[in-house]
Every structure is written in structure tokens, then in C-alpha cells.
Design a protein around this motif. Structure first.
Motif, PDB file in Angstrom:
ATOM      1  N   THR A  16     -38.101   0.548  11.223  1.00  0.00           N
ATOM      2  CA  THR A  16     -36.737   0.275  11.683  1.00  0.00           C
ATOM      3  C   THR A  16     -36.037  -0.506  10.570  1.00  0.00           C
ATOM      4  N   PHE A  17     -34.720  -0.666  10.678  1.00  0.00           N
ATOM      5  CA  PHE A  17     -34.013  -1.456   9.668  1.00  0.00           C
ATOM      6  C   PHE A  17     -34.179  -2.947   9.928  1.00  0.00           C
ATOM      7  N   LEU A  18     -34.469  -3.291  11.177  1.00  0.00           N
ATOM      8  CA  LEU A  18     -34.559  -4.698  11.540  1.00  0.00           C
ATOM      9  C   LEU A  18     -35.765  -5.380  10.887  1.00  0.00           C
ATOM     10  N   ALA A  19     -36.888  -4.646  10.796  1.00  0.00           N
ATOM     11  CA  ALA A  19     -38.116  -5.268  10.276  1.00  0.00           C
ATOM     12  C   ALA A  19     -37.925  -5.808   8.851  1.00  0.00           C
ATOM     13  N   PRO A  20     -37.519  -4.963   7.874  1.00  0.00           N
ATOM     14  CA  PRO A  20     -37.308  -5.553   6.538  1.00  0.00           C
ATOM     15  C   PRO A  20     -36.204  -6.608   6.539  1.00  0.00           C
ATOM     16  N   ALA A  21     -35.143  -6.387   7.326  1.00  0.00           N
ATOM     17  CA  ALA A  21     -34.028  -7.347   7.325  1.00  0.00           C
ATOM     18  C   ALA A  21     -34.499  -8.725   7.784  1.00  0.00           C
ATOM     19  N   MET A  22     -35.361  -8.749   8.817  1.00  0.00           N
ATOM     20  CA  MET A  22     -35.851 -10.029   9.325  1.00  0.00           C
ATOM     21  C   MET A  22     -36.666 -10.768   8.267  1.00  0.00           C
TER      22      MET A  22
ATOM     23  N   ILE B  11     -27.834   0.285   2.208  1.00  0.00           N
ATOM     24  CA  ILE B  11     -26.627  -0.400   2.684  1.00  0.00           C
ATOM     25  C   ILE B  11     -26.877  -1.044   4.049  1.00  0.00           C
ATOM     26  N   VAL B  12     -27.492  -0.302   4.954  1.00  0.00           N
ATOM     27  CA  VAL B  12     -27.706  -0.838   6.304  1.00  0.00           C
ATOM     28  C   VAL B  12     -28.655  -2.037   6.268  1.00  0.00           C
ATOM     29  N   ILE B  13     -29.738  -1.914   5.509  1.00  0.00           N
ATOM     30  CA  ILE B  13     -30.700  -3.021   5.441  1.00  0.00           C
ATOM     31  C   ILE B  13     -30.042  -4.259   4.831  1.00  0.00           C
ATOM     32  N   ALA B  14     -29.272  -4.054   3.748  1.00  0.00           N
ATOM     33  CA  ALA B  14     -28.625  -5.194   3.100  1.00  0.00           C
ATOM     34  C   ALA B  14     -27.632  -5.865   4.046  1.00  0.00           C
ATOM     35  N   PHE B  15     -26.855  -5.069   4.796  1.00  0.00           N
ATOM     36  CA  PHE B  15     -25.879  -5.651   5.717  1.00  0.00           C
ATOM     37  C   PHE B  15     -26.554  -6.373   6.878  1.00  0.00           C
ATOM     38  N   THR B  16     -27.610  -5.773   7.410  1.00  0.00           N
ATOM     39  CA  THR B  16     -28.307  -6.415   8.523  1.00  0.00           C
ATOM     40  C   THR B  16     -28.909  -7.746   8.075  1.00  0.00           C
ATOM     41  N   ALA B  17     -29.573  -7.708   6.921  1.00  0.00           N
ATOM     42  CA  ALA B  17     -30.192  -8.938   6.409  1.00  0.00           C
ATOM     43  C   ALA B  17     -29.127  -9.989   6.138  1.00  0.00           C
ATOM     44  N   MET B  18     -27.993  -9.548   5.587  1.00  0.00           N
ATOM     45  CA  MET B  18     -26.928 -10.490   5.249  1.00  0.00           C
ATOM     46  C   MET B  18     -26.354 -11.131   6.516  1.00  0.00           C
ATOM     47  N   THR B  19     -26.063 -10.316   7.524  1.00  0.00           N
ATOM     48  CA  THR B  19     -25.471 -10.837   8.753  1.00  0.00           C
ATOM     49  C   THR B  19     -26.395 -11.853   9.419  1.00  0.00           C
TER      50      THR B  19
ATOM     51  N   HIS C  90     -29.801  -9.898  -2.095  1.00  0.00           N
ATOM     52  CA  HIS C  90     -31.212 -10.078  -1.708  1.00  0.00           C
ATOM     53  C   HIS C  90     -31.706  -8.855  -0.952  1.00  0.00           C
ATOM     54  N   GLY C  91     -30.907  -8.427   0.017  1.00  0.00           N
ATOM     55  CA  GLY C  91     -31.290  -7.275   0.828  1.00  0.00           C
ATOM     56  C   GLY C  91     -31.276  -5.981   0.025  1.00  0.00           C
ATOM     57  N   TRP C  92     -30.264  -5.834  -0.788  1.00  0.00           N
ATOM     58  CA  TRP C  92     -30.116  -4.611  -1.593  1.00  0.00           C
ATOM     59  C   TRP C  92     -31.267  -4.478  -2.590  1.00  0.00           C
ATOM     60  N   ASN C  93     -31.700  -5.596  -3.172  1.00  0.00           N
ATOM     61  CA  ASN C  93     -32.742  -5.565  -4.199  1.00  0.00           C
ATOM     62  C   ASN C  93     -34.152  -5.517  -3.627  1.00  0.00           C
ATOM     63  N   ASP C  94     -34.283  -5.758  -2.327  1.00  0.00           N
ATOM     64  CA  ASP C  94     -35.634  -5.885  -1.767  1.00  0.00           C
ATOM     65  C   ASP C  94     -36.446  -4.615  -1.977  1.00  0.00           C
TER      66      ASP C  94
ATOM     67  N   ALA D 255     -40.360   7.806   4.483  1.00  0.00           N
ATOM     68  CA  ALA D 255     -39.373   7.863   3.392  1.00  0.00           C
ATOM     69  C   ALA D 255     -37.951   7.876   3.923  1.00  0.00           C
ATOM     70  N   THR D 256     -37.731   8.478   5.087  1.00  0.00           N
ATOM     71  CA  THR D 256     -36.367   8.577   5.614  1.00  0.00           C
ATOM     72  C   THR D 256     -35.814   7.232   6.061  1.00  0.00           C
ATOM     73  N   MET D 257     -36.693   6.230   6.198  1.00  0.00           N
ATOM     74  CA  MET D 257     -36.228   4.903   6.597  1.00  0.00           C
ATOM     75  C   MET D 257     -36.239   3.924   5.421  1.00  0.00           C
ATOM     76  N   ARG D 258     -36.618   4.433   4.249  1.00  0.00           N
ATOM     77  CA  ARG D 258     -36.736   3.527   3.098  1.00  0.00           C
ATOM     78  C   ARG D 258     -35.448   3.463   2.290  1.00  0.00           C
ATOM     79  N   PRO D 259     -35.148   2.276   1.729  1.00  0.00           N
ATOM     80  CA  PRO D 259     -33.969   2.158   0.858  1.00  0.00           C
ATOM     81  C   PRO D 259     -34.259   2.728  -0.537  1.00  0.00           C
ATOM     82  N   LEU D 260     -33.257   2.716  -1.389  1.00  0.00           N
ATOM     83  CA  LEU D 260     -33.389   3.279  -2.744  1.00  0.00           C
ATOM     84  C   LEU D 260     -34.549   2.656  -3.520  1.00  0.00           C
ATOM     85  N   THR D 261     -34.678   1.320  -3.421  1.00  0.00           N
ATOM     86  CA  THR D 261     -35.739   0.655  -4.189  1.00  0.00           C
ATOM     87  C   THR D 261     -37.120   1.177  -3.800  1.00  0.00           C
ATOM     88  N   ALA D 262     -37.363   1.282  -2.502  1.00  0.00           N
ATOM     89  CA  ALA D 262     -38.698   1.643  -2.040  1.00  0.00           C
ATOM     90  C   ALA D 262     -38.997   3.128  -2.244  1.00  0.00           C
ATOM     91  N   ASN D 263     -37.963   3.935  -2.490  1.00  0.00           N
ATOM     92  CA  ASN D 263     -38.204   5.364  -2.726  1.00  0.00           C
ATOM     93  C   ASN D 263     -38.255   5.723  -4.204  1.00  0.00           C
TER      94      ASN D 263
END
Lengths: 289, 296
Positions: free
Chosen positions: A150-156, A87-95, A218-222, A233-241
């Protein structure tokens, strides 16, 4: 007599038309049943009991439906933080994508800029870049700037996919906004930026909602950016885990399919509500203006 | 008046430049850095020590002498071209079917898009399950008497790539259908009506009206789908990890494993440059075709 015969003929024609329509509908239904079978399979597997999963005979309709495989996820700390990360990665990327993409779409839709076509071309071309090209340079860059995990790296990185998409989709919307609308606000003394926010954006609401939803997805599916830049693993989204959870669940495919279903929920719900707009959005990247 | 025009341009640039700079900074930087990296000997040791040096074309020579790389290059082309052929054919057939108005046509067409909308990683998980030895496909095929022995699908080097082609086509057909639908709706109804007056048969209408008028749209969507398919990664990563024995490895996954499982950054970069170079050529053709279409 003559008109009667003509009526007969027309009736027969229309009956023939109806039968043809009916056959076409049956063919289409057949296609959709085959194409959607995998999705049906995922849905029913996700509500089967462990007992049924490990039984020798596959069942095509679950014997007893249980939501346990779904509930298991929400009791799992690993799942919960992965969900939060998604959720956080998708929102950051979206914003990030929206704030840069919408403004640029407006700039290119409303103004005649120097090198106008070249700028458009840059966005068109960057949209086609393979992610493999970005992985190593950005990984080394994020390593130097301590942005790994961090969440910023994938979002960027994700934003580089979404920004061109937003521009290509929204530009025609802005082009169709009547100039008078915008200018009326200017005469009242609004700045260009204020009239953009207060007058122009509300006028293209449907377009903005479409790109908002798609850039969130886009962010959610990444998968690739998140798993490359976030090794922890604690910083990874559902897809990457996914691999982590597959190891954890072993052969419990009901749990794995429930995981997949949860991952598919944002797509399916936004699709139900915004189907028409999303269809337009999906192909707009492909169709030239 | 002139100054007003100038300030307007400035205004437009202010709206556009942030996104342009962002994209050039990330993508432009990556592209250039990647090319430079591919001529160096950067690996985990030389990265940490900061003592990587230029080695000319060594990485490329190493790649093109390596049978694994050549096989991966071949896999990527086979995967892309097979997916394209399947997706284009079915996409066109479905688009033609749904261009007719019949009861429920809109709803059914919408439902078809679900397989395209699903996250790739979810599709990967799902098909991995269905391809299981005692999975649903083998169960159905055996009960229908089509096969006697279960097919090994993604665990055999013989069938793994084919399995991924099937899965990826399942995902891509609806997208191709949409592209073709757009192409079809752009053909004017008058042309068909005129042909009907002249007594043209269905096949003739397709052969002499639909096919030639659809050609530009079809060509540009073939190019676009080529670009999207050639850079595949997610599906392989979730379903097979490129295996067994590199049989489903493509340029995207190979580049990743060079850089991030073997930490041979320069070799990974060289692989990415090869991938990019091929896409670049196809992309140029695509842009050429679409701009030509626009002009006519």
C-alpha cells in the motif's frame, strides 16, 4: 605629494586585491566544473540518440540532441504508474509528517513542557536511527495488518525521518514569534488551535515552506522503505523500480539517464527557487539550538 | 493563576504528544522488537507457523563466526572512515575558500550543493554509468595517458569499495562544506582583526585561531557524518548490490539481504542490532559533545 603617494599605494593594494579575488574565482570555477561534471554527463547522455550511445567513441558534446529518451518514458505504462506512485507516496509522507511535526515543533517552541529536554532528546536520537532497524519489525507488522503493498506503509516509515527533522528545523522559528501576536488572537476568543493555524503558521511561512519541500523530497527520494514494503512493481515508486528499468533498457544508457534526470527534477527545481532556505534546513538537523 | 499555568502545559502537551507517541510507537517498537527478534530463530517457516523460539545468543555467535559478516563489518568501517577523511578535508578546504568574498562566490557555492541534493539512487545510476569499462572515466584517464588498461571500478573486488567511497564522497563533500561554513561563521571577526594588528601570518591565523575555535563544530560534524555514512544502503544497492563477492557489502545491505532475500529475519535483526549498537555509542559521544558545546 604625500597624499598622492598614499593614493598610489592604496590603488596598488586594491589592484592586488582584485587580482587575488580573480584567482580565487578561477579556483572555485575549476572546482565546480569538476564537481558538476557527472551531472553534466547525465544531462547530455539523456539527450543522445541510440546511434550515438552505441558508437565506439564517447562524445563529450552530443552531436545531435534528441528528446526521444525522455519521451520513451512517458509512453511507457510501467514508467507512468511508477511516477504516480512516487508522487502519491511523497505526498502521503509529507502530509503525515507535517501534521505531526509542525504541531510538535510549536508545542516545544512555545510552551515549557514537563520533561522538555528529554522529549527533545527523543526526537534528536530517533533521527539518527538506521533504517535497517525498522525494516524487519515494520515488515512483519505491516504483513499482519495487511498494509504491505500500500502507499501508507512506506509513507509511515518515511515520516519517522521527516518528523524529527521538521521539529528541529521549525522549533527556533516558533521560539522567535512574539508572544503578543499569539495572545492578541486569544483575547479575541480564538482557541489555541485556531490561533496556531490562523496567526502563528502564517508568521513562520518561510520555515513551513522549507520543511514542506524537504519532507516531500524525503518521500520522493526514498528507496529502502518502498522497495521493502511494496514488493509488487505496480505499487513501487520510481526509485524502487530502477533495477526493473535497467533490465528493460539494457545498455540504452540514454534512456536510463533520462530516467535519472526525471527523478532529479523535483530536487533541482525546488533547489533553484528555495536555495537559501534549503541550505539552512539541510544543516539545521546538525546544529544544536 | 496556577490553574492557568497548568492548562497551558496541557495545551503544549496536546500539540507535542501526537508526534512523540508516533515516534515511540514506530521507532521504540521497532527497536525493542528487533532486539527480541535477534534472540529468536525467526525465519520464513517459523514466522508462518508462529513457532519461533528463543535461542539466546546463537544468532550473534553465528554472525561473529562467519567470515562474511566479519568482512562486512570491516567494509563498513573502511567505507565510513575513508569517506569521513575525504569529505572532511575537502569540506573544510571548500568552506575556507568560500568564506572569502570574491565575484560569483555565492552562486558557485550554491551550484556545488547539487551533488548533495541529488537523490542517492540517481547518483548511483549515474556513477554506475561513468564507472563502465568503456565509460567516461576510463576514456578520460586513458586519453590523458594516466592508465593503459581500463580500470574495472565496480566490477572488481579490488576497486569496488574504493569506487563507492569516491562516489559517496562526491555526494558528501558539499554537506561537510555547509557544516564547516556554519562553524566558520560562528568565529568572531574581531579575533582575526586583533591578530592582524599583532602581525600574524595567514598560517598562524589558521593554526592558532581558526583551528582551535573550529574544533568543537568540526568534532560534532565528524560524529554526525559518521552516523549518516555508517548506515549506508542506497548507493550499494543501486551500484553493486553489495558485490562482487561481498566486497561492497556493508551492515545495512547485509541485514537487508538476510531478512528479505534469504528470509532469515532473526539473523537480519541481529545484524541491525550490531549496526545500531555502534551508532548508539557514536551518537552518545555526539550528544555529549554538542551539549558540552552548548554549555560553554
Amino acid at each position: 605629494m604625500q597624499t598622492n603617494q598614499l593614493n598610489e599605494k592604496l590603488k596598488r593594494e586594491s589592484r592586488k586585491e582584485k587580482r587575488k579575488d580573480f584567482i580565487l574565482m578561477l579556483i572555485a570555477l575549476g572546482i565546480v566544473v569538476i564537481m558538476l561534471f557527472p551531472v553534466y554527463w547525465m544531462a547530455i547522455t539523456s539527450v543522445k540518440s541510440d546511434h550515438e550511445i552505441f558508437a565506439k567513441v564517447l562524445t563529450f558534446i552530443p552531436k545531435d540532441i534528441t528528446f526521444e529518451p525522455w519521451l520513451v518514458q512517458f509512453r511507457d505504462r510501467n514508467f507512468l504508474y511508477s511516477l504516480r506512485n512516487s508522487i502519491v507516496i511523497a505526498f502521503t509522507a509529507m502530509t503525515l509528517s507535517l501534521s505531526l511535526g509542525i504541531t510538535a515543533a510549536y508545542g516545544l517552541g512555545k510552551y515549557k513542557l514537563p520533561f522538555h529536554n528529554s522529549i527533545l532528546l527523543v526526537f534528536l536520537v530517533t533521527q539518527m536511527m538506521p533504517s535497517s532497524l525498522l525494516l524487519t519489525p515494520l515488515y512483519l507488522f505491516f504483513a499482519r495488518t495487511s498494509l504491505l503493498n500500500t502507499f501508507l506503509a512506506p509513507a509511515m516509515a518515511i515520516a519517522t525521518n521527516s518528523i524529527p527533522f521538521i521539529i528541529i528545523t521549525l522549533r527556533p522559528y516558533f521560539m522567535s514569534v512574539p508572544k503578543s501576536l499569539d495572545e492578541a488572537a486569544r483575547i479575541d476568543g480564538s482557541s489555541a488551535f485556531r490561533s496556531f493555524i490562523q496567526i502563528v503558521i502564517p508568521a513562520v511561512k518561510t520555515g513551513v515552506i522549507t520543511v514542506m519541500v524537504i519532507s516531500f523530497l524525503h518521500g520522493w527520494n526514498d528507496l529502502v522503505y518502498s522497495m521493502t514494503f511494496n514488493v509488487e512493481a505496480t505499487m513501487r515508486p520510481l526509485t524502487a523500480n530502477i533495477h526493473k528499468f535497467m533490465d528493460q533498457y539494457g545498455m540504452k544508457w540514454n534512456n536510463i539517464m533520462a530516467y535519472g534526470m526525471i527523478l532529479a527534477i523535483p530536487v533541482l527545481t525546488s533547489f533553484v527557487f528555495l536555495q537559501k532556505h534549503i541550505i539552512g534546513g539541510v544543516t539545521s538537523g546538525a546544529v544544536k539550538e | 493563576m496556577k490553574s492557568k499555568f497548568g492548562s497551558k502545559r496541557k495545551e503544549g502537551l496536546l500539540f507535542t504528544l501526537p508526534a512523540l507517541i508516533y515516534m515511540l510507537a514506530l521507532i521504540g517498537y521497532s527497536l525493542i522488537y528487533n532486539i527480541i527478534l535477534s534472540f529468536k530463530n525467526m525465519n520464513v517457516r517459523t514466522f508462518k507457523g508462529g513457532n519461533s523460539v528463543f535461542v539466546g545468543l546463537d544468532n550473534y555467535i553465528e554472525l561473529f563466526k562467519d567470515p562474511v559478516f566479519l568482512m562486512v563489518l570491516k567494509n563498513t568501517f573502511i567505507f565510513t572512515i575513508a569517506c569521513l577523511a575525504i569529505q572532511f578535508t575537502f569540506g573544510l578546504i571548500f568552506a575556507l575558500l568560500f568564506s572569502k568574498k570574491f565575484p560569483l562566490s555565492g552562486v558557485i557555492r550554491g551550484l556545488l550543493l547539487v551533488s548533495y541534493m541529488l537523490p542517492m539512487s540517481v547518483s548511483g545510476l549515474l556513477w554506475r554509468n561513468m564507472y563502465g569499462l568503456d565509460g567516461v572515466f576510463n576514456t578520460i584517464l586513458m586519453s590523458l595517458g594516466i592508465i593503459r588498461q581500463p580500470i574495472e571500478w565496480i566490477v572488481s573486488t579490488k576497486t569496488a569499495l574504493l569506487s563507492l567511497i569516491i562516489t559517496n564522497s562526491w555526494i558528501g563533500i558539499p554537506f561537510n562544506m555547509l557544516l564547516m561554513t556554519t562553524g566558520l561563521t560562528n568565529i568572531s571577526k574581531d579575533v582575526y582583526e586583533a591578530a592582524e594588528v599583532d602581525g600574524a601570518t595567514k598560517w598562524k591565523k589558521f593554526r592558532y585561531i581558526t583551528a582551535p575555535l573550529l574544533k568543537p563544530a568540526a568534532l560534532s560534524s565528524v560524529m554526525l557524518v559518521f552516523i549518516y555514512t555508517f548506515r549506508a544502503f542506497d548507493l550499494m544497492f543501486i551500484m553493486t548490490g553489495g558485490g562482487p563477492l561481498h566486497s561492497t557489502d556493508v551492515l545495512g545491505t547485509l541485514s537487508y539481504s538476510y531478512s528479505f532475500t534469504q528470509y532469515k529475519f532473526s539473523l537480519g535483526a541481529a545484524t541491525a542490532v550490531v549496526l545500531f549498537a555502534i551508532l548508539f555509542v557514536v551518537g552518545l559521544i555526539y550528544l555529549h559533545l554538542t551539549t558540552k558545546e552548548e554549555a560553554s
